[in-house]
Design an enzyme around this catalytic site. Structure first.
Site, mmCIF file in Angstrom:
data_model
loop_
_atom_site.group_PDB
_atom_site.id
_atom_site.type_symbol
_atom_site.label_atom_id
_atom_site.label_comp_id
_atom_site.label_asym_id
_atom_site.label_seq_id
_atom_site.Cartn_x
_atom_site.Cartn_y
_atom_site.Cartn_z
ATOM 1 N N GLU A 1 18.571 62.116 46.710
ATOM 2 C CA GLU A 1 18.113 63.414 46.184
ATOM 3 C C GLU A 1 17.387 63.253 44.850
ATOM 4 O O GLU A 1 16.575 64.091 44.467
ATOM 5 C CB GLU A 1 19.275 64.407 46.041
ATOM 6 C CG GLU A 1 20.270 64.066 44.969
ATOM 7 C CD GLU A 1 21.424 65.066 44.904
ATOM 8 O OE1 GLU A 1 21.159 66.267 44.790
ATOM 9 O OE2 GLU A 1 22.591 64.627 44.976
ATOM 10 N N SER B 1 8.080 37.089 66.012
ATOM 11 C CA SER B 1 7.901 38.541 66.106
ATOM 12 C C SER B 1 6.522 38.924 66.655
ATOM 13 O O SER B 1 6.409 39.762 67.551
ATOM 14 C CB SER B 1 8.077 39.161 64.722
ATOM 15 O OG SER B 1 9.358 38.858 64.235
ATOM 16 N N GLY B 2 5.458 38.317 66.116
ATOM 17 C CA GLY B 2 4.096 38.672 66.543
ATOM 18 C C GLY B 2 3.804 38.199 67.959
ATOM 19 O O GLY B 2 3.249 38.952 68.778
ATOM 20 N N CYS C 1 12.098 35.393 61.751
ATOM 21 C CA CYS C 1 12.855 36.605 61.412
ATOM 22 C C CYS C 1 14.224 36.623 62.084
ATOM 23 O O CYS C 1 15.241 36.857 61.443
ATOM 24 C CB CYS C 1 12.047 37.840 61.807
ATOM 25 S SG CYS C 1 12.961 39.359 61.546
ATOM 26 N N CYS D 1 15.025 37.193 58.332
ATOM 27 C CA CYS D 1 15.517 38.550 58.041
ATOM 28 C C CYS D 1 16.897 38.850 58.619
ATOM 29 O O CYS D 1 17.761 39.385 57.916
ATOM 30 C CB CYS D 1 14.562 39.609 58.598
ATOM 31 S SG CYS D 1 12.864 39.141 58.722
ATOM 32 N N GLY E 1 7.758 29.747 48.425
ATOM 33 C CA GLY E 1 6.676 30.220 49.287
ATOM 34 C C GLY E 1 6.682 29.525 50.648
ATOM 35 O O GLY E 1 7.446 28.573 50.875
ATOM 36 N N TYR F 1 11.071 36.498 46.970
ATOM 37 C CA TYR F 1 12.022 37.178 47.854
ATOM 38 C C TYR F 1 13.267 36.324 48.116
ATOM 39 O O TYR F 1 14.393 36.757 47.893
ATOM 40 C CB TYR F 1 11.374 37.424 49.218
ATOM 41 C CG TYR F 1 10.393 38.544 49.290
ATOM 42 C CD1 TYR F 1 10.788 39.790 49.735
ATOM 43 C CD2 TYR F 1 9.061 38.347 48.957
ATOM 44 C CE1 TYR F 1 9.887 40.832 49.844
ATOM 45 C CE2 TYR F 1 8.149 39.372 49.057
ATOM 46 C CZ TYR F 1 8.559 40.619 49.502
ATOM 47 O OH TYR F 1 7.664 41.645 49.605
ATOM 48 N N LYS G 1 19.846 36.602 57.309
ATOM 49 C CA LYS G 1 19.921 36.892 55.867
ATOM 50 C C LYS G 1 20.590 38.240 55.624
ATOM 51 O O LYS G 1 21.485 38.371 54.810
ATOM 52 C CB LYS G 1 18.504 36.848 55.283
ATOM 53 C CG LYS G 1 18.360 37.146 53.809
ATOM 54 C CD LYS G 1 18.257 38.596 53.422
ATOM 55 C CE LYS G 1 17.265 39.421 54.168
ATOM 56 N NZ LYS G 1 15.881 39.261 53.819
ATOM 57 N N GLU H 1 17.104 36.951 46.847
ATOM 58 C CA GLU H 1 18.076 37.390 47.853
ATOM 59 C C GLU H 1 19.258 36.412 47.903
ATOM 60 O O GLU H 1 20.427 36.825 47.897
ATOM 61 C CB GLU H 1 17.399 37.518 49.214
ATOM 62 C CG GLU H 1 16.422 38.707 49.228
ATOM 63 C CD GLU H 1 15.704 38.907 50.546
ATOM 64 O OE1 GLU H 1 15.701 38.009 51.397
ATOM 65 O OE2 GLU H 1 15.128 40.012 50.720
ATOM 66 N N HIS I 1 22.424 67.169 48.853
ATOM 67 C CA HIS I 1 23.441 66.877 47.866
ATOM 68 C C HIS I 1 24.802 66.627 48.493
ATOM 69 O O HIS I 1 25.141 67.305 49.458
ATOM 70 C CB HIS I 1 23.528 68.090 46.907
ATOM 71 C CG HIS I 1 24.424 67.861 45.748
ATOM 72 N ND1 HIS I 1 24.108 66.999 44.721
ATOM 73 C CD2 HIS I 1 25.641 68.375 45.459
ATOM 74 C CE1 HIS I 1 25.100 67.008 43.847
ATOM 75 N NE2 HIS I 1 26.033 67.823 44.273
HETATM 76 P P1 NDP Z 1 7.480 34.279 47.560
HETATM 77 O O1 NDP Z 1 6.028 34.199 47.793
HETATM 78 O O2 NDP Z 1 8.179 35.563 47.633
HETATM 79 O O3 NDP Z 1 7.789 33.680 46.121
HETATM 80 C C1 NDP Z 1 7.451 32.368 45.781
HETATM 81 C C2 NDP Z 1 8.002 32.095 44.391
HETATM 82 O O4 NDP Z 1 7.877 30.705 44.119
HETATM 83 C C3 NDP Z 1 7.228 32.829 43.314
HETATM 84 O O5 NDP Z 1 8.124 33.143 42.283
HETATM 85 C C4 NDP Z 1 6.214 31.784 42.863
HETATM 86 O O6 NDP Z 1 5.820 31.930 41.531
HETATM 87 C C5 NDP Z 1 7.033 30.514 42.989
HETATM 88 N N1 NDP Z 1 6.220 29.329 43.257
HETATM 89 C C6 NDP Z 1 5.161 29.231 44.077
HETATM 90 N N2 NDP Z 1 4.710 27.979 44.117
HETATM 91 C C7 NDP Z 1 5.496 27.259 43.284
HETATM 92 C C8 NDP Z 1 5.530 25.896 42.898
HETATM 93 N N3 NDP Z 1 4.657 25.023 43.370
HETATM 94 N N4 NDP Z 1 6.485 25.519 42.044
HETATM 95 C C9 NDP Z 1 7.390 26.399 41.552
HETATM 96 N N5 NDP Z 1 7.404 27.694 41.888
HETATM 97 C C10 NDP Z 1 6.460 28.113 42.739
HETATM 98 O O7 NDP Z 1 8.104 33.169 48.527
HETATM 99 P P2 NDP Z 1 9.515 33.031 49.267
HETATM 100 O O8 NDP Z 1 9.610 31.595 49.617
HETATM 101 O O9 NDP Z 1 10.604 33.656 48.490
HETATM 102 O O10 NDP Z 1 9.294 33.881 50.591
HETATM 103 C C11 NDP Z 1 8.207 33.586 51.453
HETATM 104 C C12 NDP Z 1 7.691 34.835 52.107
HETATM 105 O O11 NDP Z 1 8.615 35.271 53.078
HETATM 106 C C13 NDP Z 1 7.528 36.011 51.155
HETATM 107 O O12 NDP Z 1 6.259 36.037 50.569
HETATM 108 C C14 NDP Z 1 7.744 37.190 52.038
HETATM 109 O O13 NDP Z 1 6.508 37.596 52.547
HETATM 110 C C15 NDP Z 1 8.630 36.669 53.144
HETATM 111 N N6 NDP Z 1 10.011 37.168 52.963
HETATM 112 C C16 NDP Z 1 10.228 38.504 52.986
HETATM 113 C C17 NDP Z 1 11.497 39.008 52.811
HETATM 114 C C18 NDP Z 1 11.722 40.470 52.825
HETATM 115 O O14 NDP Z 1 10.862 41.213 53.311
HETATM 116 N N7 NDP Z 1 12.833 40.987 52.287
HETATM 117 C C19 NDP Z 1 12.654 38.126 52.595
HETATM 118 C C20 NDP Z 1 12.301 36.741 52.561
HETATM 119 C C21 NDP Z 1 11.025 36.293 52.737
HETATM 120 P P3 NDP Z 1 4.508 32.762 41.128
HETATM 121 O O15 NDP Z 1 4.854 34.205 41.238
HETATM 122 O O16 NDP Z 1 4.273 32.306 39.735
HETATM 123 O O17 NDP Z 1 3.425 32.346 42.089
#
Ligand code: NDP
Length: 446
Positions: free
Chosen positions: A440, A13-14, A41, A46, A261, A176, A49, A180, A435
């Protein structure tokens, strides 16, 4: 003179936005992409998904249809039909993105590129090119833990290509992607177990909204294992996965998806060798103009690990091109970025959560609307939506809007304008309701 004014590495995207806009300003632009034009994406994020989310929603819609007078013969779902249609749409979009680049006279190299100097790049084929400026837009990739048997697990890259629908899936993570896909697979009839290392999911969203998602998900039959971690995975002779756990009983599943992540793609690009500074987790450090520590090298999008969202990467690519090729100084405003989780039901938010607002601005007023959407009432679906306004008690400015319910992301996109424009609660109250809609409720909270 260099071969190009701008060489972009990564056609997501970027990178695509920066290339197209810089070329439109008259720059000689090249872009290298080792996989598919479109990036995460469009190719494995995105877009596919969201199409799966649409597909998944039919499960409920077809059930609800009966109360609206429709006689739906027994519903059946064929994963391969949806998968192939989604992948075909992704291919179409990849073609459209490629066409856009070509129509702007951007030279495309379908191969990996590495940086060999502040103004030089080597392509996988061995070809060397020079450029006045280099833009790194290589994105990020899923983090996979180093545990025994990890080769039996998948990430969000593979989830779109499954040969068949698993009967049981374990999803690791509480962000996320985990939420999802928990919704998507559950709707398809897969038994879903979500494993999270703490009892906090979707950490940056409003707690009350997230609690509502957990409540609805539990009622639907999604299993949550909190304070649990996956130690190792073993594939049994019959294909089942045996997942050894700490914090809960061991699990069995047909698929294991890690969604813990995403990590910036900076390895093997030659950046450190030429003095480009990296931050934690390998992210590219940049200043407000997207410039790295090497003045001719810039970066936008997930590789900089600022805010990993597509519209942010696009804004950064646009700002970079405007500033350096359009002679219009432009910086991205990272305040009040709306975001959404396309769970079932989806949730969305913009601005400060209640907790964040109390910790940062002090006294706040909270307004909520907890309601059962009209469609759910007739369908007999006992699923309530929750909308929430966070208002600065002193100035009366609305500093946050948070919601969960059908179409929450689309509704929030419009509502986000109010937060960005720093509107007061009284201005929202002065807006007449449309409405009958769910939206609303936003103007009826007293
Ligand atoms: P997220 O950053 O959303 O979530 C990561 C999750 O994994 C958190 O619950 C985190 O826990 C946990 N976690 C992190 N490290 C570990 C580990 N070592 N062991 C176990 N659990 C861990 O990551 P995603 O992979 O879901 O998505 C990546 C990115 O992609 C998102 O940050 C988002 O920016 C983007 N994205 C956006 C979407 C949207 O806009 N709808 C859809 C999908 C992705 P804790 O909170 O404790 O750190």
């Amino acid at each position: 003179m260099a071969d190009f004014d701008l060489f972009v590495i990564g056609a997501g995207s970027g990178g695509v936005r920066a290339s197209r806009v810089a070329a439109a300003y008259g720059a000689r632009v090249a872009i290298a992409e080792e996989y598919k034009v479109g990036g995460t994406c469009v190719i494995r994020g995105c877009v596919p998904k969201k199409l799966l989310v649409y597909g998944a929603h039919f499960a409920e819609d077809l059930d609800d249809a009966a109360m609206f007078g429709w006689n739906v013969p027994q519903k059946t779902f064929d994963w391969t039909v949806l998968r192939d249609n989604v992948l075909a749409e992704v291919s179409r979009l990849e073609g459209a993105y490629t066409e856009t680049l070509k129509s702007h006279d951007v030279t495309i190299f379908h191969e990996r590129a590495t940086v060999t100097g502040p103004n030089s790049i080597r392509l996988a084929s061995g070809k060397e090119v020079t450029a006045d400026k280099i833009l790194i837009a290589t994105g990020a990739r899923p983090v996979m833990p180093h545990i025994d048997g990890i080769e039996h697990a998948i990430s969000s890259n593979e989830v779109f290509h499954l040969d068949k629908l698993p009967k049981r899936i374990v999803i690791a993570g509480g962000g996320y992607i985990a939420n999802e896909f928990a919704g998507i697979f559950h709707q398809f009839g897969t038994h879903v177990t979500l494993v999270n290392r703490t009892d906090v999911i979707l950490r940056h969203y409003d707690q009350q909204i997230v609690d509502r998602l957990i409540q609805i998900s539990l009622r639907k039959g999604i299993d949550f294992k909190f304070h649990a971690t996956i130690d190792r995975v073993r594939r049994e002779d019959d294909g089942r996965l045996h997942i050894a756990m700490t914090g809960c009983d061991n699990l069995e599943a047909d698929q294991l998806l890690f969604a813990i992540g995403r990590k910036p793609n900076t390895e093997g690009l030659g950046l450190e060798a030429i003095g480009v500074e990296l931050g934690e987790h390998g992210k590219l450090k940049v200043d407000e103009d997207n410039r790295t520590s090497v003045p001719s090298i810039f970066a936008v999008g997930d590789v900089t690990d600022r805010v990993q969202l597509t519209p942010v990467a696009i804004r950064e690519g646009q700002a970079f091109a405007d500033t350096f090729f359009g002679k219009k100084q432009c910086r991205v405003d990272y305040g009040s970025i709306p975001s959404a989780v396309f769970s079932h039901p989806p949730l969305a938010g913009v601005g400060l959560t209640e907790g964040h607002a109390r910790n940062t601005i002090g006294p706040v007023k909270i307004f909520t609307s907890d309601f059962r959407p009209m469609k759910n009432v007739l369908a007999g679906r006992n699923e309530r939506s929750l909308y929430k306004l966070v208002v600065d008690a002193e100035s009366e400015v609305v500093v946050g809007i948070h919601m969960i319910g059908p179409d929450a992301p689309a509704i929030l996109q419009a509502a986000a304008i109010a937060v960005k424009a720093k509107l007061k609660k009284s201005e929202i109250d002065a807006t007449l309701a449309l409405h009958p809609t769910m939206a609303e409720e936003l103007v009826l909270m007293r």
